[in-house]
Design a protein around this motif. Structure first.
Motif, PDB file in Angstrom:
ATOM      1  N   ILE A  78       0.807  -1.207   0.000  1.00 51.87           N
ATOM      2  CA  ILE A  78       0.000   0.000   0.000  1.00 51.87           C
ATOM      3  C   ILE A  78       0.844   1.262   0.000  1.00 51.87           C
ATOM      4  O   ILE A  78       0.408   2.298  -0.506  1.00 51.87           O
ATOM      5  CB  ILE A  78      -0.973   0.036   1.203  1.00 51.87           C
ATOM      6  CG1 ILE A  78      -0.213   0.027   2.532  1.00 51.87           C
ATOM      7  CG2 ILE A  78      -1.947  -1.112   1.133  1.00 51.87           C
ATOM      8  CD1 ILE A  78      -1.102   0.206   3.748  1.00 51.87           C
ATOM      9  N   LEU A  97       0.244   3.345   9.090  1.00 52.30           N
ATOM     10  CA  LEU A  97      -1.085   3.712   8.586  1.00 52.30           C
ATOM     11  C   LEU A  97      -1.147   5.176   8.170  1.00 52.30           C
ATOM     12  O   LEU A  97      -1.665   5.509   7.094  1.00 52.30           O
ATOM     13  CB  LEU A  97      -2.143   3.416   9.654  1.00 52.30           C
ATOM     14  CG  LEU A  97      -2.484   1.938   9.883  1.00 52.30           C
ATOM     15  CD1 LEU A  97      -3.407   1.790  11.083  1.00 52.30           C
ATOM     16  CD2 LEU A  97      -3.131   1.330   8.649  1.00 52.30           C
ATOM     17  N   LEU A 138      -1.870   7.150  -0.301  1.00 49.00           N
ATOM     18  CA  LEU A 138      -3.108   6.554  -0.810  1.00 49.00           C
ATOM     19  C   LEU A 138      -4.115   7.608  -1.245  1.00 49.00           C
ATOM     20  O   LEU A 138      -4.946   7.367  -2.120  1.00 49.00           O
ATOM     21  CB  LEU A 138      -3.738   5.658   0.255  1.00 49.00           C
ATOM     22  CG  LEU A 138      -3.033   4.323   0.542  1.00 49.00           C
ATOM     23  CD1 LEU A 138      -3.640   3.657   1.771  1.00 49.00           C
ATOM     24  CD2 LEU A 138      -3.111   3.389  -0.648  1.00 49.00           C
ATOM     25  N   LEU A 141      -6.333  -1.889   3.841  1.00 45.24           N
ATOM     26  CA  LEU A 141      -5.268  -1.478   4.751  1.00 45.24           C
ATOM     27  C   LEU A 141      -4.692  -2.668   5.507  1.00 45.24           C
ATOM     28  O   LEU A 141      -3.490  -2.757   5.739  1.00 45.24           O
ATOM     29  CB  LEU A 141      -5.796  -0.436   5.738  1.00 45.24           C
ATOM     30  CG  LEU A 141      -6.161   0.926   5.137  1.00 45.24           C
ATOM     31  CD1 LEU A 141      -6.863   1.795   6.175  1.00 45.24           C
ATOM     32  CD2 LEU A 141      -4.911   1.633   4.633  1.00 45.24           C
ATOM     33  N   TYR A 142      -5.565  -3.605   5.890  1.00 50.67           N
ATOM     34  CA  TYR A 142      -5.108  -4.795   6.603  1.00 50.67           C
ATOM     35  C   TYR A 142      -4.165  -5.616   5.728  1.00 50.67           C
ATOM     36  O   TYR A 142      -3.109  -6.077   6.184  1.00 50.67           O
ATOM     37  CB  TYR A 142      -6.314  -5.635   7.028  1.00 50.67           C
ATOM     38  CG  TYR A 142      -5.946  -7.000   7.563  1.00 50.67           C
ATOM     39  CD1 TYR A 142      -5.374  -7.146   8.821  1.00 50.67           C
ATOM     40  CD2 TYR A 142      -6.162  -8.149   6.787  1.00 50.67           C
ATOM     41  CE1 TYR A 142      -5.024  -8.398   9.302  1.00 50.67           C
ATOM     42  CE2 TYR A 142      -5.829  -9.407   7.262  1.00 50.67           C
ATOM     43  CZ  TYR A 142      -5.255  -9.531   8.521  1.00 50.67           C
ATOM     44  OH  TYR A 142      -4.912 -10.754   8.988  1.00 50.67           O
ATOM     45  N   ILE A 165      -8.813   7.287   8.744  1.00 49.50           N
ATOM     46  CA  ILE A 165      -9.094   6.157   7.854  1.00 49.50           C
ATOM     47  C   ILE A 165     -10.539   6.223   7.358  1.00 49.50           C
ATOM     48  O   ILE A 165     -10.812   5.990   6.172  1.00 49.50           O
ATOM     49  CB  ILE A 165      -8.833   4.824   8.585  1.00 49.50           C
ATOM     50  CG1 ILE A 165      -7.332   4.661   8.857  1.00 49.50           C
ATOM     51  CG2 ILE A 165      -9.344   3.642   7.755  1.00 49.50           C
ATOM     52  CD1 ILE A 165      -6.994   3.450   9.694  1.00 49.50           C
ATOM     53  N   SER A 177       0.967   5.849   5.101  1.00 45.47           N
ATOM     54  CA  SER A 177       0.335   5.219   3.933  1.00 45.47           C
ATOM     55  C   SER A 177      -0.877   6.011   3.467  1.00 45.47           C
ATOM     56  O   SER A 177      -1.132   6.113   2.260  1.00 45.47           O
ATOM     57  CB  SER A 177      -0.083   3.786   4.265  1.00 45.47           C
ATOM     58  OG  SER A 177       1.036   2.985   4.583  1.00 45.47           O
ATOM     59  N   LEU A 178      -1.632   6.587   4.407  1.00 47.96           N
ATOM     60  CA  LEU A 178      -2.796   7.391   4.027  1.00 47.96           C
ATOM     61  C   LEU A 178      -2.400   8.593   3.188  1.00 47.96           C
ATOM     62  O   LEU A 178      -3.162   9.035   2.327  1.00 47.96           O
ATOM     63  CB  LEU A 178      -3.542   7.856   5.282  1.00 47.96           C
ATOM     64  CG  LEU A 178      -4.428   6.820   5.976  1.00 47.96           C
ATOM     65  CD1 LEU A 178      -5.050   7.416   7.239  1.00 47.96           C
ATOM     66  CD2 LEU A 178      -5.520   6.309   5.051  1.00 47.96           C
TER      67      LEU A 178
END
Length: 265
Positions: A6, A122, A129, A66-67, A56, A125-126
């Motif tokens: 991701i 996370l 993304l 995401l997982y 998220i 990555s956001l």
């Protein structure tokens, strides 16, 4: 491998986080990396978890996506957890396994560090993304503009970082293809002695480096063919607009920082 990767990918969607100014998201990530180290107890980690969960939800990125993206680094997080569980000797002894004592402080510290890694992965990555590479470049260049007075090549630096992020999924995809090609020729990456496994990586690294340099050369030729001569005198088609939602993001991050300081022990 690509569907499990991701970081560095952009997922188009109509969400509040996608519509935010890239500068606010870059600032959010930078300050989040700093304030995450203020957390040192259950309450502070819960506050960070709520903040991460809200982002998220605002991004409208599926939780399953995401997982799956966390799976490649799951073993690193698990290794960090076990490292603290078995080697941190603080608090009361909870269990004794084969002569090794597991302490309450070790379990707590291991869980906290694992959560810290998870939150950082996370949040960073956001950013990729929900933000296109060109927007990241523009936002980074705008934020680094004051350093132009120090003769820093701001545009080139921002472009280099953006290209690096963009090519992470591409290199991972290329690695996957080479691994499958080598496996079809009888190379075993998953079994055998450590010495043999290390030797089997060489046929993977050589074509990967050759492919990476070839892509870099092709990108440089394409940029020169399109008249790229650096950032001096260039105009922009898309203008960045700081909106109310961007200010709310920064204010919410400041509120989280205040709460962390208040509940920090």
């Amino acid at each position: 491998m690509m569907e499990k990767m991701i970081f560095g990918r952009y997922v188009p969607a109509e969400s509040p986080l996608h519509r935010m100014d890239p500068r606010s998201k870059l600032l959010m990530v930078f300050f989040f990396v700093c304030i995450v180290f203020l957390a040192n107890n259950t309450m502070t980690y819960v506050i960070l978890g709520i903040f991460t969960l809200v982002l998220i939800i605002l991004s409208k990125i599926p939780f399953r996506f995401l997982y799956n993206g966390l799976k490649p680094v799951f073993w690193l997080i698990l290794f960090t957890l076990f490292l603290h569980v078995f080697f941190t000797k603080e608090g009361e002894v909870l269990y004794s396994i084969a002569g090794l004592d597991i302490y309450e402080g070790g379990v707590r510290q291991g869980l906290f560090i694992s959560l810290r890694f998870t939150y950082l992965i996370l949040i960073t990555s956001l950013l990729t993304l929900t933000t296109t590479p060109i927007s990241i470049t523009d936002g980074m260049e705008q934020l680094l503009n004051p350093f132009k007075k120090l003769k820093m090549p701001v545009h080139e630096l921002a472009l280099m970082m953006s290209i690096s992020l963009r090519f992470i999924p591409t290199i991972m995809e290329e690695t996957d293809k080479i691994m499958k090609a080598q496996a079809a020729r009888g190379v075993d990456f998953s079994s055998g002695p450590i010495k043999d496994r290390i030797k089997s990586i060489v046929p993977l690294l050589v074509p990967l480096f050759v492919s990476a340099f070839k892509r870099a050369e092709e990108l440089a030729i394409a940029m020169e063919a399109r008249g790229y001569r650096g950032g001096e005198g260039r105009t922009k088609y898309r203008r960045l607009r700081w909106q109310t939602v961007d200010s709310l993001l920064i204010v919410s991050l400041l509120a989280v920082t205040v709460l962390l300081v208040i509940f920090r022990t």
